[in-house]
Design a protein around this motif. Structure first.
Motif, PDB file in Angstrom:
ATOM      1  N   PRO A 244       0.808  -1.231   0.000  1.00  0.00           N
ATOM      2  CA  PRO A 244       0.000   0.000   0.000  1.00  0.00           C
ATOM      3  C   PRO A 244       0.833   1.269   0.000  1.00  0.00           C
ATOM      4  CG  PRO A 244      -0.078  -1.073   2.150  1.00  0.00           C
ATOM      5  CD  PRO A 244       0.605  -2.023   1.225  1.00  0.00           C
ATOM      6  N   ASN A 245       1.994   1.259   0.646  1.00  0.00           N
ATOM      7  CA  ASN A 245       2.817   2.469   0.664  1.00  0.00           C
ATOM      8  C   ASN A 245       3.363   2.791  -0.722  1.00  0.00           C
ATOM      9  OD1 ASN A 245       2.521   2.863   3.478  1.00  0.00           O
ATOM     10  ND2 ASN A 245       4.140   1.375   3.887  1.00  0.00           N
ATOM     11  N   LEU A 246       3.734   1.768  -1.471  1.00  0.00           N
ATOM     12  CA  LEU A 246       4.195   1.994  -2.836  1.00  0.00           C
ATOM     13  C   LEU A 246       3.042   2.477  -3.716  1.00  0.00           C
ATOM     14  CD1 LEU A 246       6.262   1.876  -5.081  1.00  0.00           C
ATOM     15  CD2 LEU A 246       5.836  -0.586  -5.286  1.00  0.00           C
ATOM     16  N   LEU A 247       1.881   1.871  -3.565  1.00  0.00           N
ATOM     17  CA  LEU A 247       0.719   2.306  -4.345  1.00  0.00           C
ATOM     18  C   LEU A 247       0.335   3.741  -3.998  1.00  0.00           C
ATOM     19  CD1 LEU A 247      -1.481  -0.926  -4.140  1.00  0.00           C
ATOM     20  CD2 LEU A 247       0.002  -0.188  -6.017  1.00  0.00           C
ATOM     21  N   LEU A 330      10.067  15.569  -7.237  1.00  0.00           N
ATOM     22  CA  LEU A 330      10.175  14.970  -5.910  1.00  0.00           C
ATOM     23  C   LEU A 330       9.296  13.730  -5.790  1.00  0.00           C
ATOM     24  CD1 LEU A 330      10.986  14.958  -2.910  1.00  0.00           C
ATOM     25  CD2 LEU A 330       9.119  16.583  -2.502  1.00  0.00           C
ATOM     26  N   ALA A 331       8.073  13.816  -6.317  1.00  0.00           N
ATOM     27  CA  ALA A 331       7.161  12.670  -6.249  1.00  0.00           C
ATOM     28  C   ALA A 331       7.700  11.483  -7.035  1.00  0.00           C
ATOM     29  CB  ALA A 331       5.773  13.064  -6.775  1.00  0.00           C
ATOM     30  N   LEU A 332       8.342  11.762  -8.184  1.00  0.00           N
ATOM     31  CA  LEU A 332       8.930  10.680  -8.971  1.00  0.00           C
ATOM     32  C   LEU A 332      10.050   9.986  -8.191  1.00  0.00           C
ATOM     33  CD1 LEU A 332       9.117  12.446 -12.455  1.00  0.00           C
ATOM     34  CD2 LEU A 332       7.544  10.627 -11.778  1.00  0.00           C
ATOM     35  N   GLU A 333      10.866  10.776  -7.503  1.00  0.00           N
ATOM     36  CA  GLU A 333      11.936  10.182  -6.695  1.00  0.00           C
ATOM     37  C   GLU A 333      11.372   9.422  -5.497  1.00  0.00           C
ATOM     38  OE1 GLU A 333      14.968  10.132  -7.815  1.00  0.00           O
ATOM     39  OE2 GLU A 333      14.254  11.306  -9.532  1.00  0.00           O
ATOM     40  N   ASN A 334      10.269   9.933  -4.944  1.00  0.00           N
ATOM     41  CA  ASN A 334       9.641   9.242  -3.816  1.00  0.00           C
ATOM     42  C   ASN A 334       9.114   7.867  -4.223  1.00  0.00           C
ATOM     43  OD1 ASN A 334      10.166  11.306  -2.027  1.00  0.00           O
ATOM     44  ND2 ASN A 334       8.153  12.269  -2.256  1.00  0.00           N
ATOM     45  N   ALA A 337      12.105   5.691  -4.232  1.00  0.00           N
ATOM     46  CA  ALA A 337      12.499   5.404  -2.855  1.00  0.00           C
ATOM     47  C   ALA A 337      11.557   4.390  -2.213  1.00  0.00           C
ATOM     48  CB  ALA A 337      12.522   6.696  -2.040  1.00  0.00           C
ATOM     49  N   ALA A 338      10.244   4.550  -2.447  1.00  0.00           N
ATOM     50  CA  ALA A 338       9.279   3.603  -1.895  1.00  0.00           C
ATOM     51  C   ALA A 338       9.481   2.215  -2.478  1.00  0.00           C
ATOM     52  CB  ALA A 338       7.853   4.092  -2.164  1.00  0.00           C
ATOM     53  N   VAL A 342      10.401  -1.124  -0.369  1.00  0.00           N
ATOM     54  CA  VAL A 342       9.590  -2.342  -0.429  1.00  0.00           C
ATOM     55  C   VAL A 342      10.465  -3.554  -0.759  1.00  0.00           C
ATOM     56  CG1 VAL A 342       7.827  -3.516  -1.792  1.00  0.00           C
ATOM     57  CG2 VAL A 342       7.413  -1.209  -0.956  1.00  0.00           C
ATOM     58  N   ILE A 343      11.341  -3.382  -1.731  1.00  0.00           N
ATOM     59  CA  ILE A 343      12.222  -4.492  -2.106  1.00  0.00           C
ATOM     60  C   ILE A 343      13.135  -4.864  -0.947  1.00  0.00           C
ATOM     61  CG2 ILE A 343      14.097  -5.169  -3.647  1.00  0.00           C
ATOM     62  CD1 ILE A 343      12.816  -3.379  -5.796  1.00  0.00           C
ATOM     63  N   SER A 344      13.721  -3.832  -0.317  1.00  0.00           N
ATOM     64  CA  SER A 344      14.626  -4.087   0.804  1.00  0.00           C
ATOM     65  C   SER A 344      13.896  -4.747   1.969  1.00  0.00           C
ATOM     66  CB  SER A 344      15.268  -2.774   1.254  1.00  0.00           C
ATOM     67  OG  SER A 344      16.037  -2.959   2.422  1.00  0.00           O
ATOM     68  N   SER A 345      12.720  -4.231   2.313  1.00  0.00           N
ATOM     69  CA  SER A 345      11.969  -4.789   3.439  1.00  0.00           C
ATOM     70  C   SER A 345      11.562  -6.233   3.172  1.00  0.00           C
ATOM     71  CB  SER A 345      10.726  -3.930   3.712  1.00  0.00           C
ATOM     72  OG  SER A 345      11.084  -2.622   4.056  1.00  0.00           O
ATOM     73  N   SER A 346      11.140  -6.512   1.946  1.00  0.00           N
ATOM     74  CA  SER A 346      10.707  -7.863   1.612  1.00  0.00           C
ATOM     75  C   SER A 346      11.871  -8.841   1.681  1.00  0.00           C
ATOM     76  CB  SER A 346      10.085  -7.887   0.210  1.00  0.00           C
ATOM     77  OG  SER A 346       8.970  -7.018   0.131  1.00  0.00           O
ATOM     78  N   ARG A 347      12.978  -8.477   1.069  1.00  0.00           N
ATOM     79  CA  ARG A 347      14.129  -9.380   1.069  1.00  0.00           C
ATOM     80  C   ARG A 347      14.708  -9.551   2.473  1.00  0.00           C
ATOM     81  NH1 ARG A 347      17.081  -6.986  -4.398  1.00  0.00           N
ATOM     82  NH2 ARG A 347      15.701  -8.003  -5.929  1.00  0.00           N
ATOM     83  N   SER A 348      14.777  -8.449   3.223  1.00  0.00           N
ATOM     84  CA  SER A 348      15.332  -8.535   4.574  1.00  0.00           C
ATOM     85  C   SER A 348      14.448  -9.382   5.471  1.00  0.00           C
ATOM     86  CB  SER A 348      15.489  -7.129   5.162  1.00  0.00           C
ATOM     87  OG  SER A 348      16.390  -6.360   4.388  1.00  0.00           O
ATOM     88  N   ALA A 349      13.132  -9.138   5.413  1.00  0.00           N
ATOM     89  CA  ALA A 349      12.222  -9.919   6.242  1.00  0.00           C
ATOM     90  C   ALA A 349      12.277 -11.397   5.881  1.00  0.00           C
ATOM     91  CB  ALA A 349      10.789  -9.384   6.100  1.00  0.00           C
ATOM     92  N   TYR A 350      12.372 -11.672   4.590  1.00  0.00           N
ATOM     93  CA  TYR A 350      12.466 -13.076   4.164  1.00  0.00           C
ATOM     94  C   TYR A 350      13.749 -13.706   4.690  1.00  0.00           C
ATOM     95  CZ  TYR A 350      12.400 -17.207   1.167  1.00  0.00           C
ATOM     96  OH  TYR A 350      12.395 -18.500   0.712  1.00  0.00           O
ATOM     97  N   ALA A 351      14.863 -12.960   4.622  1.00  0.00           N
ATOM     98  CA  ALA A 351      16.137 -13.498   5.091  1.00  0.00           C
ATOM     99  C   ALA A 351      16.110 -13.749   6.594  1.00  0.00           C
ATOM    100  CB  ALA A 351      17.274 -12.535   4.739  1.00  0.00           C
ATOM    101  N   VAL A 352      15.554 -12.795   7.354  1.00  0.00           N
ATOM    102  CA  VAL A 352      15.468 -12.979   8.809  1.00  0.00           C
ATOM    103  C   VAL A 352      14.555 -14.149   9.149  1.00  0.00           C
ATOM    104  CG1 VAL A 352      14.726 -11.903  10.971  1.00  0.00           C
ATOM    105  CG2 VAL A 352      15.984 -10.562   9.279  1.00  0.00           C
TER     106      VAL A 352
END
Length: 505
Positions: A244-247, A330-334, A337-338, A342-352
């Motif tokens: 949802p944050n990316l959307l 700025l919105a395009l960069e956001n 960043a989002a 999302v990619i980092s959170s997903s991969r990190s959570a999966y690894a943990v």
């Protein structure tokens, strides 16, 4: 907020409630209470209602406006004739203005506001997922820390009993001062460790109170998490589609395109029609009938077309366009960043999550081996083949492996839930909360988007989230059952007759 099909996660939490003892508090109950009463989520809902109002505000610029004004004047000093400066004068005017064309400013302002409403609704979903992840972590923190405090409490009790036995055996000459000193040192360290983990437990319970609004009782073991992905790439694929944050970031990006069009409309002409009616009364100050056909009162009615063509505005429109373009950049960069987040959170959570599962498996084997080792060392000590220090070390190794196990279980569950949240599958509708009707932000938006009354105020705001000032301070008391193996003496050697006057060694 728009998905209505319950997932397996909701079913799992429901079954957990059904199977839990009546006196135990379940994870689903904690999530439901936080959903209803946590100030973060209730504040976010109020913020979204404020965003909803931007749509009727934007629409109001393209709607007809009606105004009136009046005045009463008495001239004490007059020059000229009575027609230009009467002694008394009262006026009233009623104006109706209907805008027809604004260069697209109104249309694009409405579209921008509507797009930001959609972004806000998606952001509210993200707030729900973040809050639920915090609650799940706090819930499991309390369970973990209660287990660790229980293990350390048992360790202290056993070492206290062992120290007394060592002193007794020292008195009869069966042990040396070194044995007693080792027992005293190990007990002191165990007491210090117990104080530390008790403070950690109190902090975890207070954090639970902050999030849920009530003190944790006896917390039931949370149910298994369903529908976890088979690979990190699979998790990322779902997250990029449903997070949802990316959307929400994508919707905010879309809204800035309309903002640029609104800024460009500041250089275009505007067109509107006006209807004006007036009434004047000289309040008898004209001195009766003038003989010129002019009475003491008069009325006017006029219809006009208003056209405004800006020629030069000091560079203001161009600055507004550049500003809107910078905001879009700025919105395009956001968005990027989002997406990265999302990619980092997903991969990190999966690894943990995967790592914690492996730690759980290894820790379970370590606990079983250390249990067997402790029993063996105790048995060997009873026949004189092992020392008290060997027993103390074996017990410490068992304690450490048990702490590692409960910590890994906590980490695996929290990481698994965080993974579901990153994939957009850990929101209120996914959880099937037993909290009455779920809050739907679209209901308020549908209610206010078409309003045009100047007097349709809402109800006076009142706080929804309750204060926790009356919740008693948390302590480190643990009522969970103890481990029978650890809740026994370290030294199982046969009891010896103690002598009060036995010589010291």
């Amino acid at each position: 907020m728009t998905r209505v099909i319950p997932t397996t996660l909701a079913l799992a939490l429901t079954l957990a409630v059904t199977a839990a003892p009546a006196e135990a508090e379940t994870l689903r109950e904690a999530l439901a209470r936080a959903y209803q009463e946590n100030p973060t989520i209730t504040g976010s809902r109020a913020q979204q209602r404020a965003v909803d109002e931007n749509v009727p505000i934007a629409r109001s610029a393209g709607r007809p406006s009606l105004s009136t004004n009046g005045s009463a004047t008495e001239n004490f000093v007059r020059s000229g004739n009575s027609f230009t400066t009467p002694e008394k004068l009262a006026r009233a005017q009623l104006s109706l203005n209907v805008p027809f064309y604004s260069g697209g400013a109104v249309r694009n302002s409405v579209r921008a506001a509507e797009t930001r409403v959609e972004a806000g609704q998606l952001g509210l979903r993200g707030t729900e997922a973040s809050l639920f992840t915090e609650v799940v972590a706090a819930y499991n923190d309390v369970i973990r820390d209660e287990a660790i405090v229980g293990l350390n409490t048992q360790n202290v009790r056993v070492l206290e009993t062992n120290l007394q036995a060592s002193r007794d055996r020292f008195q009869v000459g069966d042990l040396t001062r070194t044995d007693v000193a080792q027992s005293e040192a190990r007990l002191s360290l165990a007491r210090a460790q117990l104080q530390r983990v008790q403070a950690t437990l109190i902090g975890s319970r207070e954090n639970y109170v902050r999030l849920v609004g009530s003190a944790p009782g006896l917390l039931e073991t949370p149910p298994p998490l369903p529908n976890l992905p088979q690979s990190a790439d699979g998790a990322v694929e779902v997250a990029l589609r449903d997070n949802p944050n990316l959307l929400a970031a994508l919707k905010q990006r879309d809204a800035t395109a309309f903002d640029i069009r609104v800024a460009k409309a500041g250089r275009l002409p505007t067109l509107g029609a006006g209807l004006t009616g007036g009434y004047v009364n000289y309040l008898g100050s004209l001195g009766g009938d003038t003989g010129l056909g002019v009475g003491q009162t008069g009325t006017t009615l006029g219809v006009g077309l208003n056209v405004t063509l800006p020629l030069f505005q000091g560079g203001r429109p161009a600055a507004q366009v550049r500003q809107a373009q910078a905001n879009r950049a700025l919105a395009l960069e956001n968005v990027t960043a989002a997406e990265r987040q999302v990619i980092s959170s997903s991969r990190s959570a999966y690894a943990v999550w995967q790592s914690s599962l492996q730690v759980i498996n290894s820790s379970e084997q370590a606990v079983a081996a250390n249990r067997l080792s402790l029993e063996g060392v105790r048995a060997e000590n009873s026949v004189g083949n092992r020392t008290i220090l060997d027993i103390l070390n074996a017990e410490q190794e068992l304690l450490n492996s048990q702490v590692t196990l409960v910590t890994a279980r906590r980490d695996a569950y929290v990481a698994g839930f965080a993974l579901l949240a990153a994939m957009g599958q850990a929101e209120a509708q996914d959880l099937g909360l037993d909290a009455g009707p779920l809050y739907n932000p679209a209901d308020n938006y549908r209610d206010v988007r078409g309003r045009f009354s100047d007097f349709g105020d809402g109800p006076a705001p009142v706080p929804i989230a309750p204060s926790t000032a009356n919740v008693p301070p948390q302590d480190a008391a643990v009522t969970r059952p103890l481990d029978p193996l650890l809740d026994s003496k370290v030294d199982r050697s046969p009891a010896l007759t103690t002598g009060e006057n036995a010589p010291n060694r």
